[in-house]
Design a protein around this motif. Structure first.
Motif, short mmCIF file in Angstrom:
data_model
loop_
_atom_site.label_atom_id
_atom_site.label_comp_id
_atom_site.label_asym_id
_atom_site.label_seq_id
_atom_site.Cartn_x
_atom_site.Cartn_y
_atom_site.Cartn_z
N ASP A 92 75.56 -63.90 -109.10
CA ASP A 92 76.66 -64.15 -108.17
C ASP A 92 77.21 -65.57 -108.34
O ASP A 92 78.43 -65.77 -108.41
CB ASP A 92 76.18 -63.93 -106.73
N MET A 93 76.32 -66.56 -108.43
CA MET A 93 76.78 -67.94 -108.62
C MET A 93 77.56 -68.07 -109.93
O MET A 93 78.60 -68.73 -109.98
CB MET A 93 75.61 -68.92 -108.61
N ALA A 94 77.05 -67.43 -110.99
CA ALA A 94 77.71 -67.52 -112.30
C ALA A 94 79.08 -66.85 -112.28
O ALA A 94 80.06 -67.43 -112.75
CB ALA A 94 76.83 -66.89 -113.37
N HIS A 95 79.16 -65.67 -111.74
CA HIS A 95 80.42 -64.92 -111.75
C HIS A 95 81.47 -65.49 -110.80
O HIS A 95 82.67 -65.37 -111.06
CB HIS A 95 80.18 -63.44 -111.43
N ARG A 96 81.02 -66.10 -109.70
CA ARG A 96 81.97 -66.63 -108.72
C ARG A 96 82.12 -68.15 -108.81
O ARG A 96 82.80 -68.75 -107.98
CB ARG A 96 81.54 -66.24 -107.31
N SER A 97 81.44 -68.76 -109.77
CA SER A 97 81.53 -70.21 -110.01
C SER A 97 81.28 -71.04 -108.75
O SER A 97 82.09 -71.87 -108.35
CB SER A 97 82.90 -70.57 -110.60
N PHE A 98 80.13 -70.82 -108.12
CA PHE A 98 79.72 -71.66 -106.99
C PHE A 98 78.25 -72.00 -107.15
O PHE A 98 77.55 -71.40 -107.96
CB PHE A 98 80.00 -70.97 -105.64
N PHE A 99 77.80 -72.98 -106.39
CA PHE A 99 76.40 -73.41 -106.46
C PHE A 99 75.92 -73.70 -105.05
O PHE A 99 76.23 -74.74 -104.47
CB PHE A 99 76.29 -74.66 -107.34
N ALA A 100 75.20 -72.76 -104.45
CA ALA A 100 74.70 -72.91 -103.09
C ALA A 100 73.67 -71.82 -102.80
O ALA A 100 73.63 -70.79 -103.47
CB ALA A 100 75.85 -72.79 -102.09
N HIS A 101 72.87 -72.06 -101.78
CA HIS A 101 71.91 -71.04 -101.33
C HIS A 101 72.60 -69.91 -100.60
O HIS A 101 72.16 -68.77 -100.65
CB HIS A 101 70.85 -71.66 -100.43
N THR A 102 73.66 -70.23 -99.92
CA THR A 102 74.44 -69.22 -99.21
C THR A 102 75.46 -68.64 -100.17
O THR A 102 76.17 -69.37 -100.86
CB THR A 102 75.14 -69.85 -97.98
#
Length: 173
Positions: A74-84
């Protein structure tokens, strides 16, 4: 039955983050969970660090593996970095949704570390991910948490970044 829940969430510019919840759960851990090479490298590095401190090894757990893999993807595909998640789901909700439930257990605890590194460099290796977690006191507490017995590791690459998620947990009756 009294449960204690605590959450620690730190996200920094260093591309590492940690979260932890305490309340303990046996597991669906075991040899039936297959790991990609880099996931095995993360697990081996984590267990080496734990062994140096006299701690029990953590074992792959199917539910935590699914949760960690989904989060890295999910982080890779949506380009975000967070626990949530981008959809607002916390790491605690995620591990429960993937089956690592606390209902019916007297003790339940989970913790999460995340990391990202640029592919094609040493920064995107399992060894550096674990080294970065160990160099931060809050991340180190997750890796060296004496309560943990179960592990989920997810690593996913997108473009020039590799995303790592380490979910650790334990449940006890």
């Amino acid at each position: 039955m009294k449960r204690i829940v605590s959450i620690i969430l730190i996200a920094g510019a260093t591309a590492t983050a940690v979260a932890s919840v305490g309340i303990f759960a046996p597991s669906r851990a075991g040899a039936s969970v297959s790991l990609a090479k880099i996931e095995r490298q993360v697990l081996d590095c984590v267990n080496q660090k734990r062994a140096r401190h006299g701690l029990a090894r953590v074992r792959p757990h199917a539910d935590l593996m699914s949760a960690a893999r989904a989060h890295s993807r999910d982080m890779a595909h949506r380009s975000f970095f967070a626990h949530t998640s981008a959809a607002g789901q916390t790491y605690v909700q995620r591990v429960i949704d993937f089956g690592y439930e606390h209902a019916g257990w007297a003790r339940w605890t989970v913790g999460e570390n995340i990391y990202s590194g640029r592919t094609g460099t040493l920064m995107a290796t399992a060894q550096v991910a674990v080294m970065r977690w160990m160099s931060s006191p809050i991340h180190r507490r997750v890796v060296l948490g004496s309560a943990y017995r179960d592990a989920g590791i997810g690593v996913h690459r997108s473009g020039c970044k590799r995303y790592f998620t380490l979910d650790l947990g334990r449940r006890a009756r």
